[in-house]
Design a protein around this motif. Sequence first.
Motif, short mmCIF file in Angstrom:
data_model
loop_
_atom_site.label_atom_id
_atom_site.label_comp_id
_atom_site.label_asym_id
_atom_site.label_seq_id
_atom_site.Cartn_x
_atom_site.Cartn_y
_atom_site.Cartn_z
N VAL A 242 0.55 -1.13 0.26
CA VAL A 242 0.19 -0.19 -0.15
C VAL A 242 1.16 0.63 0.48
O VAL A 242 1.99 1.47 1.19
N LEU A 243 0.73 1.72 -0.61
CA LEU A 243 1.97 2.77 -1.91
C LEU A 243 1.24 4.78 -1.30
O LEU A 243 -0.31 4.64 -1.92
N PHE A 244 1.68 5.42 -0.87
CA PHE A 244 1.70 6.74 -0.40
C PHE A 244 2.28 7.79 -0.98
O PHE A 244 3.85 7.19 -1.14
N PRO A 245 1.82 8.11 -2.08
CA PRO A 245 2.84 9.27 -2.87
C PRO A 245 3.71 10.11 -1.43
O PRO A 245 2.48 10.76 -0.56
N THR A 246 5.32 10.98 -1.71
CA THR A 246 5.33 12.12 -1.08
C THR A 246 4.32 13.18 -1.18
O THR A 246 3.83 13.41 -1.91
N THR A 247 4.85 13.71 0.03
CA THR A 247 4.42 14.72 0.05
C THR A 247 4.92 16.29 0.50
O THR A 247 6.31 15.87 1.32
N PRO A 248 4.87 17.44 0.77
CA PRO A 248 6.80 18.09 0.80
C PRO A 248 6.43 17.74 2.91
O PRO A 248 7.59 18.11 3.55
N ALA A 249 5.43 17.33 3.77
CA ALA A 249 5.07 17.53 5.31
C ALA A 249 6.19 16.39 5.06
O ALA A 249 6.96 16.21 6.49
N LEU A 250 5.63 14.73 4.59
CA LEU A 250 6.78 14.50 4.10
C LEU A 250 7.87 13.94 4.29
O LEU A 250 8.81 13.17 5.64
N LEU A 251 8.74 14.40 3.08
CA LEU A 251 10.12 14.89 2.98
C LEU A 251 10.53 15.06 3.99
O LEU A 251 11.23 15.29 4.26
N ALA A 252 10.00 16.82 5.03
CA ALA A 252 9.90 17.39 5.74
C ALA A 252 10.83 16.99 7.16
O ALA A 252 11.67 16.51 7.74
N GLU A 253 10.04 15.50 7.24
CA GLU A 253 9.69 14.92 8.68
C GLU A 253 10.97 13.92 8.60
O GLU A 253 11.67 13.30 9.36
N LEU A 254 11.26 13.20 7.90
CA LEU A 254 11.99 12.56 6.84
C LEU A 254 13.66 13.28 6.90
O LEU A 254 14.18 12.59 7.49
N LYS A 255 13.81 14.69 6.62
CA LYS A 255 14.73 15.05 7.13
C LYS A 255 15.45 15.48 8.12
O LYS A 255 16.08 14.42 8.46
N ALA A 256 14.01 15.58 8.91
CA ALA A 256 14.78 15.50 10.70
C ALA A 256 14.90 14.30 11.28
O ALA A 256 15.15 14.57 11.59
N LYS A 257 14.18 13.58 10.89
CA LYS A 257 15.06 11.93 11.14
C LYS A 257 16.13 11.82 10.65
O LYS A 257 16.85 11.16 11.49
#
Length: 639
Positions: free
Chosen positions: A221-236
């Motif tokens: 089950v795939l979700f396309p990325t969003t700017p908020a997700l990419l920002a959250e991954l960058k923080a981690k």
Amino acid sequence: MTIIEKIIAAHSNQQTVKPGDIVDVLIDTRAARDFGGANVVKNLLDHGLDVEDVSKTIFTFDCNPGGSDQKYAANQQFCRQYAREKGIRVYDVNAGVGTHLAIDSGLAWPGSTFVSTDSHANIMGAIASFGQGMGDQDIAASWAKGKVWFKVPESVRITLIGNRPVNVTAKDIILNLLAIFGANKLLSYSVEIYGEEMEKLTLDERITISSMGTEMGAIIVLFPTTPALLAELKAKTGKLFEPVHADHDAIYSKHFDIDISNFTPMVAKPGHPHDDTSVESVKGQKIDSGFIGSCTNGRIEDLRIAAGILKNRRVAPGVVLKIVPATDAIWNQALEENLIRVFKDAGAMVSNAGCAGCAAGQVGQNGPGEVTISTGNRNFEGKQGKGFVYLASPDVVAASAVAGYITTPDSIPDIPAVFSSAVHSSLFAEKGSEVRKTKSQKPEAKSEKREANRSEAELGGAKSETCHCEERSDAAKPIIVEGRVWIIRQDDIDTDMIFHNRYLTITDIKEMGQYAFDNLKGYEDFAKKAKQGDIVITQKNFGAGSSRQQAVDCFLSLGISCILAESYGAIYERNAINAALPILTYDPEILGKIGLQHGDTLRVNFDSGEIVNLRNNQTSIINKFYDAQKAIYLNGGLL
């Protein structure tokens, strides 16, 4: 192309790929766990294979952190020794769930590929990564070659329209979807989810939904990325990743528009994750225990929700609440935020990070007749012990643990329910519910079902009390086989029914046959009655559930000549093909056309798909081997 097609094309040196294409896919990160890891190493050693790239290879010990089981401890130490020799990273018993570690540390990223012996590796769909759970031989091949063969799946697009109700959690979203699609309507599809509400989901919420793609039968089950997700991954991770989306003109096999505003808080009833009903319909069901954790709901947001309900409250008398953070980092964050103190003050047990109840893990098991409400992703009979497991969201589990019965956060009583020797409790008399309804009624119903099914399992002439545990021989693989048939008229036979998790530490294939169908009601004595060359015929989604290779190897151990089913669980299908266990699919009406009955002798031609009932000489056609399957079979297996 769809998301999965773009990722596979990028990792197979192809400009484009389409459904049905079989390609070798480069794997960015290749993981093995304490469950299955020892067998991966054994496969490598037995075939004289080495590790292609140790920098992309990891062990994760998350099933039984602490090695509380002697066989798990032995397997973990065996893997540690191999890792030291080869220079492989080990995320040991203090680290947590491997898939979560991969996301949080950047071992998986949007557009990447990730495989593991964990059947929930498709959790990577939460970050638009292609993750797959695979069996021991698949993982061994990926370690040795860096690539695995894969058949490009068809894709389905689900758009959730409308506004998400305020009391509907991410767990409720996936349970509502399971209620709609069941365990096999999306079997072997890659699913992409869209909608305004989906774009608002946090990483933790995406993980909850993607982690139960396996229970829907989906590849991922795939979700396309969003700017908020990419920002959250960058923080981690400290890394900035590229967006991943399907092309605007991507081709989907099916489209579904579903109104999320109609979703309600849900539970899955004991036995099947897709047997879902509203929380309201089971309110008042007395419980013995609660569990908050697993790869589905062990994130920090889940723990905060639980703590918000448990603060200044106590778990009901006699109820045990077990809480397991997904990773050690999440555990430490919960400690810093004072959540651990809230849990302990409430009377909950907090364990070290890991998978917990799955695969006989360190906590989360239950006893005979015990009623558990859990945030896990599976509640197959016997999966977490001998009791009965309801699946629900963290807020419902926490509220229920305080009440002593299943309820919602807005209906927690001032005085909790207590256990009584009476069969009925006056507390629930007005609801017309029995306090021990599950305990007093369900075992009796299952006993009746067992007797009904037993006659189907009785096959003439199969009275031997010893099981035929023949060591497999890969010489001269036959293309045409003949064997006595076992017809098992049941959908969704899962890997716990085929080979129960209490036997998972067995690594010798000669020992596996005796446990085949040990946990399938009516067929517990299958291994004693099976003969060399027998053929198993069953229905939809055979082999649903976990990635355990033993659920295939037990049939090889018995000398079963082939399995015919309407469809297979995606991981099981790969495991069987890679182990050279002949499996084929058929259309439901075929059996009637040739008058096939229990105990008949059937001839099966893997090359042409022709089947012949030798009792009446009736002939028909089923789906034959495809080229890659035939090549692996004639090779004696993938390795």
